[in-house]
Design an enzyme around this catalytic site. Structure first.
Site, PDB file in Angstrom:
ATOM      1  N   ASP A 224       9.105  -3.713   0.121  1.00 46.56           N
ATOM      2  CA  ASP A 224       9.330  -2.265   0.142  1.00 46.56           C
ATOM      3  C   ASP A 224       8.944  -1.854   1.561  1.00 46.56           C
ATOM      4  OD1 ASP A 224       9.856   0.303  -0.929  1.00 46.56           O
ATOM      5  OD2 ASP A 224       7.714   0.639  -1.223  1.00 46.56           O
TER       6      ASP A 224
ATOM      7  N   ALA B 119       0.837  -1.213   0.000  1.00 46.69           N
ATOM      8  CA  ALA B 119       0.000   0.000   0.000  1.00 46.69           C
ATOM      9  C   ALA B 119       0.871   1.262   0.000  1.00 46.69           C
ATOM     10  CB  ALA B 119      -0.911  -0.003   1.219  1.00 46.69           C
ATOM     11  N   PRO B 120       0.477   2.322  -0.696  1.00 44.29           N
ATOM     12  CA  PRO B 120      -0.781   2.513  -1.418  1.00 44.29           C
ATOM     13  C   PRO B 120      -0.843   1.885  -2.806  1.00 44.29           C
ATOM     14  CG  PRO B 120       0.533   4.507  -1.520  1.00 44.29           C
ATOM     15  CD  PRO B 120       1.287   3.551  -0.654  1.00 44.29           C
ATOM     16  N   GLY B 121       0.230   1.264  -3.263  1.00 46.18           N
ATOM     17  CA  GLY B 121       0.121   0.514  -4.510  1.00 46.18           C
ATOM     18  C   GLY B 121       0.899   1.073  -5.683  1.00 46.18           C
ATOM     19  N   SER B 122       1.773   2.051  -5.427  1.00 41.99           N
ATOM     20  CA  SER B 122       2.497   2.676  -6.545  1.00 41.99           C
ATOM     21  C   SER B 122       3.389   1.658  -7.255  1.00 41.99           C
ATOM     22  CB  SER B 122       3.366   3.824  -6.030  1.00 41.99           C
ATOM     23  OG  SER B 122       2.565   4.765  -5.393  1.00 41.99           O
ATOM     24  N   LYS B 123       4.182   0.928  -6.472  1.00 36.73           N
ATOM     25  CA  LYS B 123       5.093  -0.034  -7.109  1.00 36.73           C
ATOM     26  C   LYS B 123       4.328  -1.259  -7.579  1.00 36.73           C
ATOM     27  CE  LYS B 123       8.628   1.805  -4.181  1.00 36.73           C
ATOM     28  NZ  LYS B 123       7.753   2.397  -3.129  1.00 36.73           N
TER      29      LYS B 123
ATOM     30  N   CYS C  62      12.718   3.881   1.399  1.00 33.64           N
ATOM     31  CA  CYS C  62      12.941   5.278   1.000  1.00 33.64           C
ATOM     32  C   CYS C  62      13.636   5.982   2.169  1.00 33.64           C
ATOM     33  CB  CYS C  62      11.665   5.963   0.559  1.00 33.64           C
ATOM     34  SG  CYS C  62      10.335   5.879   1.758  1.00 33.64           S
TER      35      CYS C  62
HETATM   36  C1  SAM Z   1       6.926   2.137   2.223  1.00 34.30           C
HETATM   37  S1  SAM Z   1       5.279   1.729   2.411  1.00 34.30           S
HETATM   38  C2  SAM Z   1       4.991   0.752   0.977  1.00 34.30           C
HETATM   39  C3  SAM Z   1       4.795   1.575  -0.265  1.00 34.30           C
HETATM   40  C4  SAM Z   1       4.299   0.732  -1.415  1.00 34.30           C
HETATM   41  N1  SAM Z   1       5.197  -0.357  -1.717  1.00 34.30           N
HETATM   42  C5  SAM Z   1       4.102   1.570  -2.656  1.00 34.30           C
HETATM   43  O1  SAM Z   1       4.971   1.612  -3.514  1.00 34.30           O
HETATM   44  O2  SAM Z   1       3.045   2.207  -2.786  1.00 34.30           O
HETATM   45  C6  SAM Z   1       5.302   0.532   3.655  1.00 34.30           C
HETATM   46  C7  SAM Z   1       3.984  -0.168   3.898  1.00 34.30           C
HETATM   47  O3  SAM Z   1       4.203  -1.155   4.896  1.00 34.30           O
HETATM   48  C8  SAM Z   1       2.989  -1.352   5.586  1.00 34.30           C
HETATM   49  N2  SAM Z   1       3.264  -2.087   6.838  1.00 34.30           N
HETATM   50  C9  SAM Z   1       3.793  -1.592   7.985  1.00 34.30           C
HETATM   51  N3  SAM Z   1       3.891  -2.556   8.906  1.00 34.30           N
HETATM   52  C10 SAM Z   1       3.411  -3.683   8.330  1.00 34.30           C
HETATM   53  C11 SAM Z   1       3.211  -5.014   8.790  1.00 34.30           C
HETATM   54  N4  SAM Z   1       3.557  -5.363  10.021  1.00 34.30           N
HETATM   55  N5  SAM Z   1       2.643  -5.916   7.951  1.00 34.30           N
HETATM   56  C12 SAM Z   1       2.281  -5.555   6.700  1.00 34.30           C
HETATM   57  N6  SAM Z   1       2.463  -4.307   6.192  1.00 34.30           N
HETATM   58  C13 SAM Z   1       3.007  -3.387   7.015  1.00 34.30           C
HETATM   59  C14 SAM Z   1       2.476   0.058   5.769  1.00 34.30           C
HETATM   60  O4  SAM Z   1       1.073   0.028   5.996  1.00 34.30           O
HETATM   61  C15 SAM Z   1       2.857   0.698   4.427  1.00 34.30           C
HETATM   62  O5  SAM Z   1       1.769   0.641   3.541  1.00 34.30           O
END
Ligand code: SAM
Length: 420
Positions: free
Chosen positions: A308, A240-244, A361
């Site tokens: 990510d 989430a939010p789903g960009s990659k 990031c």
């Molecule tokens: C850096 S963001 C990901 C961005 C995403 N890959 C994108 O490109 O849009 C990290 C994500 O890890 C999720 N997250 C944090 N702790 C988590 C957990 N214990 N289990 C699953 N997801 C988790 C957060 O909700 C967040 O959406």
């Protein structure tokens, strides 16, 4: 009492950021939508300007008030006015000061009106210079980064590079976008001859219709590194939010293979679904779980897994200037524990001969190289491979890094491992 709607909006946004840890990138579009065209620019400029100069402005306030303790709403109002007086040539001093005094009344701090007026008048009379005890303090105040972060970066990158980085973090990033499954040849053609900065409303309309997707270049790079080969199955652990996720889907030639993403909260997956639908992503599934605890899959079933990871985001300060004030040094250590646990769980799902990609990031080695080296030391079924990026992004240790000051991109880290 007429106050410029731009200044009212900037005050409300800055207050929310301060009290609710909200993000300017979320609040600005919501407020700007309700403002007249002429007020939008000023609201944007003041909000981001105050965030990018907050420590500097606070140092000025300290000097002008001889270190007096100030109510936080009043302080925000003074920061807004000082920013305009110091950095915006086209704003008449009386307009900035009068609106500050009226904003004080509007915020129900009537007894502070005289104080606000006196501080700002003193500034226009005296234009005080700031003095610093050392170079670290100078960089911290001039670039408005907390001292602990500046000290940490100096240890990692050296003093000159840290200053360049901190300066670059305050520059306005350019607007990046990529194509989607809905980008037609006609749209591509129409974009060829347009200057992006002049055509923001055109781009926004295309993005609303899913014909392009706004995504920073370094974030795009992660999806390109994943670069699924034909018929590879895929799992995006924190999607989430789903960009990659949606970009890997767009680039993928995989058909009828598992293409799965997940995240901690169902609510965040709704955003992923909305984005995927808008950009025309296909054949994917989504589910919620706590990846730190357990991933609901059998071992060794995916050809490619992307983590990510949740991180400090220090590489994205250009886009999220408030991050630097939200973070504390101890958060980095807590995040690295989380990253380590999720990476370990994610690695179990990679097939023999499959790939595991780890990205953040963050600029912090505790969240990047250190995690990866520990992972390799504890998992001899995996070995490190060079991510498929151009040479200039590769580090001596075979990881990929981008930097705002060097690449005019957000600061990302990418590592790739293969499973024997
Ligand atoms: C850096 S963001 C990901 C961005 C995403 N890959 C994108 O490109 O849009 C990290 C994500 O890890 C999720 N997250 C944090 N702790 C988590 C957990 N214990 N289990 C699953 N997801 C988790 C957060 O909700 C967040 O959406």
């Amino acid at each position: 009492m007429k106050i410029s709607p731009a200044r009212i909006a900037a005050f409300e946004i800055l207050t929310k950021i301060e009290t609710e840890k909200a993000f300017s990138s979320v609040l600005l579009p919501l407020y700007e939508e309700k403002l007249e065209q002429i007020d939008r620019g000023l609201c944007h400029e003041i909000t981001l300007g105050v965030l990018r100069k907050r420590i500097y402005l606070d140092k000025l306030i300290e000097k002008l008030t001889n270190g007096k303790k100030i109510d936080s709403a009043v302080k925000t109002i003074i920061r807004i006015a000082l920013y305009q007086l110091q950095f915006l040539d086209k704003i008449p001093a009386h307009a900035a000061i009068n609106d500050a005094v009226n904003l004080t009344q509007r915020a129900k701090k009537t007894s502070a009106k005289g104080f606000v007026n006196a501080v700002l008048r003193r500034f226009t009379r005296e234009k005080p210079e700031l003095n610093f005890n050392d170079e670290v303090e100078r960089i911290s105040v001039e670039t408005s980064h907390p001292r602990w972060l500046v000290e940490k970066w100096i240890l990692e990158f050296g003093i000159a590079e840290t200053e360049r980085l901190a300066i670059a973090n305050n520059e306005t990033p350019k607007l990046d976008f990529r194509f989607t499954a809905k980008t037609t040849e006609a749209v591509k053609k129409s974009l060829e001859n347009k200057s992006i900065e002049n055509e923001k409303s055109f781009l926004r309309e295309l993005a609303e219709n899913g014909k392009i997707y706004f995504q920073e270049k370094a974030s795009q790079l992660v999806a390109e590194v994943v670069g699924l080969k034909e018929n590879e199955s895929y799992f995006d652990v924190c999607c989430a939010p789903g960009s990659k996720f949606s970009f890997v889907n767009y680039l993928s030639k995989t058909k009828d293979k598992l293409f799965v993403g997940g995240d901690l909260y169902e609510q965040r997956l709704k955003t992923v679904r909305r984005i995927c639908e808008n950009v025309g992503a296909k054949n994917y599934s989504l589910l919620a779980y706590d990846a730190e605890k357990f991933l609901p899959f059998a071992d060794e079933i995916f050809d490619a897994v992307l983590l990510d990871a949740p991180c400090s985001g220090t590489g994205t300060i250009r886009h999220n200037p408030e991050i630097r004030y939200f973070l504390a040094e101890k958060d980095i250590a807590e995040l690295s524990l989380k990253q380590r646990a999720i990476l370990q769980n994610a690695s179990k799902l990679v097939k023999h001969g499959g790939r595991l990609i780890y990205s953040t990031c963050s600029l912090e080695s505790e969240e990047n190289e250190k995690i990866c080296k520990e992972f390799l030391a504890e998992n001899d079924a995996f070995y490190q491979v060079r991510p498929n990026v151009s040479e200039n992004f590769l580090t001596e240790e075979g990881f990929a890094r981008t930097f705002p000051q060097r690449d005019k991109m957000d600061g990302f880290f990418i590592a790739e491992f293969a499973k024997k």
